[in-house]
Design a protein around this motif. Structure first.
Motif, mmCIF file in Angstrom:
data_model
loop_
_atom_site.group_PDB
_atom_site.id
_atom_site.type_symbol
_atom_site.label_atom_id
_atom_site.label_comp_id
_atom_site.label_asym_id
_atom_site.label_seq_id
_atom_site.Cartn_x
_atom_site.Cartn_y
_atom_site.Cartn_z
ATOM 1 N N LEU A 279 0.652 -0.981 -0.206
ATOM 2 C CA LEU A 279 0.466 0.398 0.428
ATOM 3 C C LEU A 279 1.243 1.393 -0.125
ATOM 4 O O LEU A 279 0.408 2.019 -0.986
ATOM 5 C CB LEU A 279 -0.647 -0.401 1.450
ATOM 6 N N VAL A 280 2.346 1.598 0.710
ATOM 7 C CA VAL A 280 2.438 2.625 0.868
ATOM 8 C C VAL A 280 3.886 2.507 0.084
ATOM 9 O O VAL A 280 3.204 3.732 -1.140
ATOM 10 C CB VAL A 280 3.717 2.500 2.018
ATOM 11 N N PRO A 281 4.572 1.620 -0.925
ATOM 12 C CA PRO A 281 5.165 1.811 -2.187
ATOM 13 C C PRO A 281 4.039 2.467 -3.399
ATOM 14 O O PRO A 281 4.339 2.830 -3.945
ATOM 15 C CB PRO A 281 5.750 0.416 -2.232
ATOM 16 N N LEU A 288 1.906 10.246 -4.371
ATOM 17 C CA LEU A 288 1.758 10.788 -2.798
ATOM 18 C C LEU A 288 2.854 10.471 -2.743
ATOM 19 O O LEU A 288 4.459 10.466 -2.720
ATOM 20 C CB LEU A 288 0.489 9.821 -2.097
ATOM 21 N N SER A 289 2.637 11.911 -1.111
ATOM 22 C CA SER A 289 4.516 12.161 -0.380
ATOM 23 C C SER A 289 4.703 11.060 0.525
ATOM 24 O O SER A 289 3.077 10.469 0.669
ATOM 25 C CB SER A 289 3.641 13.538 0.478
ATOM 26 N N HIS A 290 5.421 11.128 1.868
ATOM 27 C CA HIS A 290 5.555 10.034 2.006
ATOM 28 C C HIS A 290 4.679 9.874 3.376
ATOM 29 O O HIS A 290 4.391 9.213 4.288
ATOM 30 C CB HIS A 290 6.927 10.307 2.611
ATOM 31 N N GLN A 291 4.015 11.394 3.393
ATOM 32 C CA GLN A 291 3.123 11.402 4.974
ATOM 33 C C GLN A 291 1.599 10.801 4.706
ATOM 34 O O GLN A 291 1.593 10.555 5.628
ATOM 35 C CB GLN A 291 3.425 12.585 5.123
ATOM 36 N N HIS A 292 1.985 11.293 3.396
ATOM 37 C CA HIS A 292 0.748 10.924 2.770
ATOM 38 C C HIS A 292 0.376 9.203 3.161
ATOM 39 O O HIS A 292 -0.885 8.675 3.467
ATOM 40 C CB HIS A 292 -0.075 11.366 2.188
ATOM 41 N N ALA A 293 1.177 8.554 2.599
ATOM 42 C CA ALA A 293 1.370 7.403 2.596
ATOM 43 C C ALA A 293 1.635 6.982 3.895
ATOM 44 O O ALA A 293 0.748 5.684 4.094
ATOM 45 C CB ALA A 293 2.535 7.107 1.729
ATOM 46 N N ALA A 294 2.451 7.158 4.610
ATOM 47 C CA ALA A 294 2.006 6.881 6.056
ATOM 48 C C ALA A 294 0.886 7.154 7.199
ATOM 49 O O ALA A 294 0.225 6.286 7.415
ATOM 50 C CB ALA A 294 3.400 7.179 6.902
ATOM 51 N N LEU A 344 -8.066 1.092 -9.603
ATOM 52 C CA LEU A 344 -8.289 2.518 -9.708
ATOM 53 C C LEU A 344 -8.424 3.676 -8.721
ATOM 54 O O LEU A 344 -9.273 4.916 -9.329
ATOM 55 C CB LEU A 344 -10.039 1.987 -9.881
ATOM 56 N N LEU A 345 -8.167 3.438 -7.317
ATOM 57 C CA LEU A 345 -7.845 4.615 -7.027
ATOM 58 C C LEU A 345 -6.605 5.361 -7.356
ATOM 59 O O LEU A 345 -4.973 4.616 -6.441
ATOM 60 C CB LEU A 345 -8.109 3.941 -5.572
ATOM 61 N N GLN A 346 -6.168 6.141 -7.950
ATOM 62 C CA GLN A 346 -4.576 6.439 -7.454
ATOM 63 C C GLN A 346 -4.965 8.223 -6.872
ATOM 64 O O GLN A 346 -3.690 8.859 -7.494
ATOM 65 C CB GLN A 346 -4.736 6.666 -9.277
ATOM 66 N N THR A 347 -5.313 8.360 -6.362
ATOM 67 C CA THR A 347 -5.882 10.230 -5.618
ATOM 68 C C THR A 347 -5.288 9.614 -4.618
ATOM 69 O O THR A 347 -5.773 8.555 -3.490
ATOM 70 C CB THR A 347 -6.088 11.029 -5.506
ATOM 71 N N PHE A 348 -5.337 10.628 -2.903
ATOM 72 C CA PHE A 348 -5.217 10.727 -1.538
ATOM 73 C C PHE A 348 -6.676 10.698 -1.488
ATOM 74 O O PHE A 348 -6.736 9.380 -0.499
ATOM 75 C CB PHE A 348 -4.621 11.864 -1.059
ATOM 76 N N ALA A 349 -7.521 10.941 -2.037
ATOM 77 C CA ALA A 349 -8.812 11.028 -1.205
ATOM 78 C C ALA A 349 -9.443 10.060 -1.924
ATOM 79 O O ALA A 349 -10.912 9.463 -1.468
ATOM 80 C CB ALA A 349 -9.708 11.966 -2.212
ATOM 81 N N LEU A 350 -8.730 9.250 -2.607
ATOM 82 C CA LEU A 350 -9.576 7.855 -2.979
ATOM 83 C C LEU A 350 -9.276 6.942 -2.318
ATOM 84 O O LEU A 350 -10.053 5.505 -2.201
ATOM 85 C CB LEU A 350 -9.770 7.764 -4.702
ATOM 86 N N LEU A 351 -7.823 6.823 -1.781
ATOM 87 C CA LEU A 351 -7.575 6.108 -0.847
ATOM 88 C C LEU A 351 -8.029 5.980 0.136
ATOM 89 O O LEU A 351 -7.229 4.606 1.031
ATOM 90 C CB LEU A 351 -5.513 6.229 -1.357
ATOM 91 N N VAL A 352 -8.099 7.072 0.728
ATOM 92 C CA VAL A 352 -8.813 6.736 1.936
ATOM 93 C C VAL A 352 -9.911 6.088 2.234
ATOM 94 O O VAL A 352 -9.868 5.481 3.590
ATOM 95 C CB VAL A 352 -8.714 8.117 2.540
#
Length: 481
Positions: A279-281, A288-294, A344-352
Motif C-alpha cells: 500500500l505504501v509503495p 503521494l508524499s511520504h507523509q500521506h502514504a504513512a 482504480l484509486l490513484q489519489t489520496f482522496a480515493l485511497l482514504v
C-alpha cells in the motif's frame, strides 16, 4: 493458585483478572502485529540503501510474517509445557534483540536473519500464548474480549505508522529500528501479567492413578461422539513420576470442519498480507508524499480498531453467536472485494475510503479467527489449534510478498499484485460458504430422517462400553524385576 488446584480448577472468570489478560494481549498485538505492519514503511529505505529490487526487499517482511506463523506451534508448545508467561517473556527478549541487531545491518541478507528470523521467532513465542490466554479467561464474553485484545494491531498501526516515519526522518532507518527494539522489550512486561489459571475441565492430567503405574483414561463427548481427550501415563521410576501426554491434543486435526477452516486460512493468508506490504509503495508510485502514504496506514489502523470491537460486540449477542462463521466469511469476502478496486484509486482522496473499508473488515475477521476456531475445536484445544492455524499462515506469508514484488517487476504496475490479493481472499470466503451450504443440507437431511423412528441411526442407540461406573479406566501393569 493453590486453592484452585485443591478444588480441581475454577470456571472461566469472564472478568476480574481476565481484563488484565486482555490488556496484556492488547500490548502483545501492538508489539507484534503492528510493528510487523510498520516494517513496510522501511521498504523504500531498504530498497534505496541496499540498491535491490522489489522482490528481494519484500523477502524481509515476508520472513517476519512467515517465521511468526511457522513457529506458532512452538509458542503453543512452550505455553502448554511451561507456561504462557515464560513463552511471552522469552519471545519479548528475542524480538527486542533481533530489532537492535537489525539496526547494524550491512546487507539485506543480514536483515533476513536478524529482522526476519530472530525477531519473527520472538513474535511467534509471544503471539499465540497471549491469544490463547484470553480464551481461557473468557467464555460468555469471549468475542468482545478478543475484539478488544486484537484491536492492539489497529491502534498500534495508527500510532506507530507516522511515528516510525518521523523516526526515520530524524534518526535514519537504523535509529528507528534501535528505538523499536527498546519498545518491543515491553513484551516481557506483558508476559508477567499472564497469570496461569486451572480451569474446571479435563484439561490437565486426569485424576490420580494407582501408586504403582497404570493408565487413567477419561472420555469426553464432543458433537455427540465420545473420544479420548488426553491420555496421561504415569510411570513409577525410583519414586519419581512423569506425565507423558499423548498426541491426542491434536486430534482436532481430523475434524472435517477444522480441515475446511484450515483450507480457507491458507487462501486467506495468500492475499491478506499483500496490501500491508504494497500500500505504501503503491501510494508513493502514484505520486503521494511520504507523509500521506504513512497516513493511509494510520487510517487503516484506527479503523481496524473499530472493526475489532464492533464485530466482537456484535457477534457476542445471543442471537448472533450461531452466525459467527457467516460474519467471518462476509468480512473476508468484503476485504477481498476492496482489493480488486485499488488499481482504480490513484489519489489520496480515493485511497482514504479504501483504507477505511479494508481496515474495518480486516479488524473484523482478525478478531473472529480465534473465536471461530474455538467454536469448532473447543476451549480445551484452543492453544494447540491456534498454533496450527497460525502455522498455516506461514508459507503463504513467506511466498506471497515476493510473488507480488515479482509481478510488480514484471508488469511495471501493482494491478496484478492487488488482484492476486483480492481473488485469494474471495476464494477463502467462498470455500467456507460452500462448506456452510453443504453442512446445512446435511443437517436438514438428518432431521428429516430422525423424524421417522424406523430410520433412526444406530448412533443414538450406542452404548459406551468403555465408561465404568467410576468413570475412570485403570489398567494395572505388573511390576517387573
Amino acid at each position: 493458585m493453590a486453592r484452585e488446584k485443591k478444588k480441581g480448577g475454577v470456571l472461566p472468570p469472564d472478568g476480574g483478572w481476565g481484563w488484565m489478560i486482555v490488556a496484556g494481549c492488547f500490548v502483545v498485538t501492538v508489539c507484534t502485529r503492528a510493528v510487523t505492519r510498520c516494517i513496510s514503511i522501511f521498504f523504500v529505505e531498504f530498497q534505496m540503501h541496499f540498491a535491490r529490487d522489489y522482490s528481494g526487499t519484500a523477502w524481509i517482511h515476508s520472513l517476519v510474517d512467515c517465521t511468526t506463523m511457522l513457529c506458532a506451534p512452538l509458542g503453543s508448545l512452550i505455553g502448554n509445557r511451561l507456561s504462557c508467561r515464560v513463552a511471552v517473556i522469552l519471545g519479548g527478549f528475542l524480538a527486542s534483540i533481533g530489532l537492535v541487531l537489525s539496526s547494524f545491518a550491512t546487507s539485506l541478507e543480514y536483515l533476513y536473519l536478524s529482522l526476519g528470523v530472530l525477531t519473527g521467532l520472538g513474535f511467534a513465542l509471544c503471539y499465540t500464548p497471549a491469544i490463547a490466554m484470553v480464551g481461557v479467561y473468557f467464555c460468555e464474553r469471549k468475542a468482545l474480549a478478543y475484539g478488544i485484545a486484537m484491536s492492539g494491531s489497529g491502534i498500534g498501526t495508527f500510532v506507530l505508522a507516522p511515528l516510525v516515519q518521523l523516526l526515520i526522518e530524524q534518526y535514519s532507518w537504523r535509529g528507528a529500528l534501535l528505538i523499536l527494539g527498546g519498545f518491543v522489550s515491553n513484551l516481557c512486561v506483558c508476559g508477567a501479567l499472564l497469570r496461569p489459571i486451572v480451569l474446571k475441565e479435563e484439561e490437565a492430567c486426569p485424576l490420580p492413578v494407582d501408586s504403582e503405574s497404570g493408565y487413567n483414561v477419561k472420555l469426553f463427548a464432543r458433537n455427540g461422539v465420545h473420544t479420548k481427550k488426553t491420555t496421561c501415563v504415569k510411570l513409577q521410576v525410583n519414586g519419581k513420576q512423569s506425565c507423558l501426554q499423548s498426541m491426542q491434543e491434536y486430534s482436532f486435526l481430523l475434524m472435517p470442519d477444522f480441515l475446511v477452516l484450515a483450507g480457507s486460512f491458507l487462501l486467506l493468508a495468500s492475499g491478506c498480507s499483500l496490501p500491508f506490504v504494497y500500500l505504501v509503495p503503491y501510494a508513493l508510485d502514484v505520486g503521494l508524499s511520504h507523509q500521506h502514504a504513512a497516513f493511509l496506514m494510520s487510517i487503516l489502523g484506527v479503523i481496524d480498531i473499530i472493526g475489532n470491537i464492533t464485530f466482537g460486540w456484535f457477534t457476542d449477542r445471543r442471537c448472533m453467536k450461531k452466525y459467527r462463521n457467516i460474519c467471518y466469511l462476509f468480512a473476508v469476502g468484503m476485504e477481498g472485494l476492496c482489493c480488486l478496486f485499488i488499481p482504480l484509486l490513484q489519489t489520496f482522496a480515493l485511497l482514504v475510503p479504501f483504507s477505511v473499508l479494508y481496515g474495518y473488515f480486516d479488524g473484523a475477521y482478525v478478531a473472529l479467527i480465534p473465536v471461530v476456531t474455538s467454536d469448532i475445536v473447543g476451549t480445551s484445544y484452543l492453544s494447540s489449534a491456534l498454533g496450527v492455524v497460525y502455522f498455516l499462515h506461514a508459507v503463504p506469508y513467506l511466498v506471497s510478498p515476493p510473488i507480488g514484488g515479482w509481478l510488480v517487476d514484471t508488469t511495471g504496475t501493482y494491478t496484478a499484485t492487488f488482484f492476486l490479493s483480492g481473488f485469494a481472499m474471495i476464494s477463502s470466503s467462498l470455500l467456507l460458504f460452500t462448506a456452510a451450504i453443504v453442512r446445512h443440507y446435511q443437517r436438514k437431511e438428518k432431521n428429516c430422517l430422525s423424524k421417522d423412528p424406523q430410520l433412526e441411526s444406530c448412533e443414538d442407540k450406542q452404548v459406551d462400553y468403555y465408561t465404568s461406573k467410576k468413570k475412570d479406566l485403570l489398567v494395572i501393569i505388573p511390576a517387573t524385576s
